[in-house]
Design a protein around this motif. Sequence first.
Motif, PDB file in Angstrom:
ATOM      1  N   ALA A  43      88.891  37.368  55.948  1.00 26.45           N
ATOM      2  CA  ALA A  43      89.423  36.006  55.804  1.00 26.45           C
ATOM      3  C   ALA A  43      90.273  35.912  54.542  1.00 26.45           C
ATOM      4  CB  ALA A  43      88.271  35.008  55.751  1.00 26.45           C
ATOM      5  N   GLN A  44      91.376  35.178  54.650  1.00 29.22           N
ATOM      6  CA  GLN A  44      92.307  35.065  53.525  1.00 29.22           C
ATOM      7  C   GLN A  44      92.331  33.666  52.918  1.00 29.22           C
ATOM      8  OE1 GLN A  44      93.810  37.718  52.203  1.00 29.22           O
ATOM      9  NE2 GLN A  44      92.743  38.940  53.777  1.00 29.22           N
ATOM     10  N   THR A  45      91.617  32.713  53.527  1.00 27.48           N
ATOM     11  CA  THR A  45      91.607  31.355  52.986  1.00 27.48           C
ATOM     12  C   THR A  45      90.878  31.329  51.650  1.00 27.48           C
ATOM     13  OG1 THR A  45      91.583  30.451  55.222  1.00 27.48           O
ATOM     14  CG2 THR A  45      90.955  28.966  53.440  1.00 27.48           C
ATOM     15  N   ALA A  46      91.514  30.765  50.644  1.00 25.66           N
ATOM     16  CA  ALA A  46      90.901  30.713  49.325  1.00 25.66           C
ATOM     17  C   ALA A  46      89.788  29.670  49.305  1.00 25.66           C
ATOM     18  CB  ALA A  46      91.942  30.383  48.265  1.00 25.66           C
ATOM     19  N   ALA A  47      88.691  30.041  48.667  1.00 23.73           N
ATOM     20  CA  ALA A  47      87.610  29.073  48.480  1.00 23.73           C
ATOM     21  C   ALA A  47      88.038  28.047  47.441  1.00 23.73           C
ATOM     22  CB  ALA A  47      86.345  29.783  48.039  1.00 23.73           C
ATOM     23  N   LEU A  48      87.362  26.936  47.462  1.00 26.95           N
ATOM     24  CA  LEU A  48      87.694  25.894  46.495  1.00 26.95           C
ATOM     25  C   LEU A  48      87.612  26.451  45.079  1.00 26.95           C
ATOM     26  CD1 LEU A  48      85.918  22.780  48.010  1.00 26.95           C
ATOM     27  CD2 LEU A  48      88.342  23.368  48.060  1.00 26.95           C
ATOM     28  N   PRO A  49      88.508  26.010  44.208  1.00 27.78           N
ATOM     29  CA  PRO A  49      88.546  26.574  42.854  1.00 27.78           C
ATOM     30  C   PRO A  49      87.190  26.480  42.155  1.00 27.78           C
ATOM     31  CG  PRO A  49      90.446  25.182  43.252  1.00 27.78           C
ATOM     32  CD  PRO A  49      89.528  24.997  44.414  1.00 27.78           C
ATOM     33  N   ARG A  50      86.846  27.573  41.494  1.00 28.63           N
ATOM     34  CA  ARG A  50      85.619  27.611  40.714  1.00 28.63           C
ATOM     35  C   ARG A  50      85.975  27.968  39.272  1.00 28.63           C
ATOM     36  NH1 ARG A  50      80.737  28.843  43.809  1.00 28.63           N
ATOM     37  NH2 ARG A  50      81.021  27.779  45.784  1.00 28.63           N
ATOM     38  N   PRO A  51      85.330  27.390  38.302  1.00 27.88           N
ATOM     39  CA  PRO A  51      85.601  27.770  36.912  1.00 27.88           C
ATOM     40  C   PRO A  51      85.104  29.178  36.632  1.00 27.88           C
ATOM     41  CG  PRO A  51      83.717  26.272  37.034  1.00 27.88           C
ATOM     42  CD  PRO A  51      84.306  26.316  38.407  1.00 27.88           C
ATOM     43  N   VAL A  74      87.793  37.387  39.727  1.00 28.29           N
ATOM     44  CA  VAL A  74      88.366  37.632  41.050  1.00 28.29           C
ATOM     45  C   VAL A  74      88.341  36.324  41.837  1.00 28.29           C
ATOM     46  CG1 VAL A  74      88.084  38.883  43.228  1.00 28.29           C
ATOM     47  CG2 VAL A  74      87.625  40.044  41.059  1.00 28.29           C
ATOM     48  N   PRO A  75      89.449  35.926  42.438  1.00 33.28           N
ATOM     49  CA  PRO A  75      89.448  34.707  43.268  1.00 33.28           C
ATOM     50  C   PRO A  75      88.573  34.918  44.503  1.00 33.28           C
ATOM     51  CG  PRO A  75      91.535  35.868  43.481  1.00 33.28           C
ATOM     52  CD  PRO A  75      90.796  36.541  42.374  1.00 33.28           C
ATOM     53  N   LEU A  76      87.790  33.908  44.840  1.00 37.15           N
ATOM     54  CA  LEU A  76      86.882  33.996  45.970  1.00 37.15           C
ATOM     55  C   LEU A  76      87.531  33.409  47.217  1.00 37.15           C
ATOM     56  CD1 LEU A  76      83.546  32.917  44.223  1.00 37.15           C
ATOM     57  CD2 LEU A  76      84.552  35.209  44.436  1.00 37.15           C
ATOM     58  N   ARG A  77      87.092  33.920  48.400  1.00 31.93           N
ATOM     59  CA  ARG A  77      87.637  33.475  49.676  1.00 31.93           C
ATOM     60  C   ARG A  77      86.567  32.758  50.489  1.00 31.93           C
ATOM     61  NH1 ARG A  77      89.310  38.866  52.114  1.00 31.93           N
ATOM     62  NH2 ARG A  77      87.946  39.755  50.509  1.00 31.93           N
ATOM     63  N   ALA A  78      87.011  31.962  51.457  1.00 34.24           N
ATOM     64  CA  ALA A  78      86.097  31.223  52.331  1.00 34.24           C
ATOM     65  C   ALA A  78      85.972  31.978  53.652  1.00 34.24           C
ATOM     66  CB  ALA A  78      86.620  29.809  52.566  1.00 34.24           C
ATOM     67  N   PRO A  79      84.824  32.624  53.933  1.00 28.42           N
ATOM     68  CA  PRO A  79      84.732  33.514  55.103  1.00 28.42           C
ATOM     69  C   PRO A  79      84.243  32.838  56.377  1.00 28.42           C
ATOM     70  CG  PRO A  79      82.770  33.754  53.783  1.00 28.42           C
ATOM     71  CD  PRO A  79      83.611  32.700  53.103  1.00 28.42           C
ATOM     72  N   ALA A  80      83.632  31.645  56.286  1.00 28.91           N
ATOM     73  CA  ALA A  80      82.960  31.033  57.442  1.00 28.91           C
ATOM     74  C   ALA A  80      83.961  30.663  58.529  1.00 28.91           C
ATOM     75  CB  ALA A  80      82.178  29.806  57.000  1.00 28.91           C
TER      76      ALA A  80
END
Length: 502
Positions: free
Chosen positions: A332-340, A344-350
């Motif tokens: 999955a390539q959709t970025a997860a909501l920004p986290r402080p 590494v930027p996290l992705r939303a896999p669901a």
Amino acid sequence: MFADRTAPGADVQSLWRSARSARCEAKTCQTGKISTAEAAAQSHTVRDAAVQTEQSKDAVQDFQQEVQVDYTGLLSFLQRVEDAVIKELNKNWKSHAFDGFEVNWTDQDETVLCLHTLSYPEAQDQNLQVTSVSWNATGSVIACSYGRLDDGDWSTEKSYVCTWNLDRRGLNPQHPDLVVDVPSSVMCLAFHPSQPSLIAGGLFSGELVVWDTSRTEDPVIWRTGMTDDTHTDPVYQVNWLPDTKHRNHARLLSVATDGKILVWREERDGRLALAEGFAIVAQQVPRSTRLKKVAWGEAAVGVTSLSFSHFDADVFVVGVEGGYSLRCSAVAQTAALPRPGGSVPLRAPAEFAFSPHAGPVYSVSCSPFHRNLFLTCGTDGQVHLHSMLQTQPLFALQLSKKYLFCVCWSPVRPLVFAAASGEGEVHLFDLARSKQKPTVSLKQSMSDCPVYCLEFNTKHTRLLAAGDAAGTVKVWQLSSDFTEQGPREMSHLEQLASETMD
């Protein structure tokens, strides 16, 4: 008259010596030469004799006589019965009278036995519980982690990782071969899939640690430490993943109730560095129109368990605290909501949400024999069999009035799985026999303390390990009924997977 006079001497010569020597003769005591002759006892002629009944002349003639076959009559008979034979063969082909029947010439063991009851008394004295069990790559070493899953001061309590080699001749069930002291409660364990001495653990503090059990002095070889990338909640599962870029290396995946699924790579300085990661955020979880509307909110969704598909390395299923199980994609390539924070930027896999349990999901297990089937269990005491293709479960089983902590498929029987109960039992299911009740329920302990973890042995397939809240690990030897696959078991599994639930 008398006068002195000297008379000449007279002597008498002795004759006895000369007379004796004249009578002496030389004699010897010796037998004469003995005459000898050699003779062999051997017959000059040889003859074999056998005892056998005589064959009658009539029998010899009958045997040697050519058999006369009435080919015309045989052909006429076959033509008369052909239709009836074909009809019966077709009936047999469609019949299910012998479904599941298999000829087995070996002795069948129909009982399930407890081979070993393992424990570490020092951990039991501290009322620590077995939180996880794992078999190593050879299948001969069992490891368990000690910690606490109920109330207690988890963050400061010391815990242990213990291993036993079941093939060792001098096995002492109350004296582990290796004991590793850990400053924080160990929540989960996983042996490396190919290197028998490497074992990874997830801690209550959010850290990951890798131990080398062949190093007794300082077994820690990698750890994450406490950084901005580290989990902020307890780690509830850890898995080894193959590294596609470096064949000799492996990566670690960890899940925690902070909603993050993180993948770590090893560094030369003994650190585990974050390679990639995912985050389950409530507002990014897909909703199905068939599910009830739930106020998800915008907070992170705590992940409690994860299982990868055995047929597609990019597909995995997670169980979450909200009672849902989610199908996810590793690409999955959709970025997860920004986290402080975080390197590494996290992705939303669901990608897909399934019908929920009535409480948190504690365990997920994808079938090793079918790409679409997986099991879940949770605090509602139910086991759900799901298909990846529909939201509703294929069926739901109420196994316990208390929690179910673990469920896992058999590695050798497509229709067999095991579940760990909060009532102190290990339930073994054979769906070929029944979908309503366990085939066998094993009493783990007499005190009814919960069974927290299970793991089948993939090398010695008759072994199943279970750990409980009393601090003991029992190794069960399964009967042949649970380890030998039936002739039409895969077709039965396909039939289960194709069912739909209204």
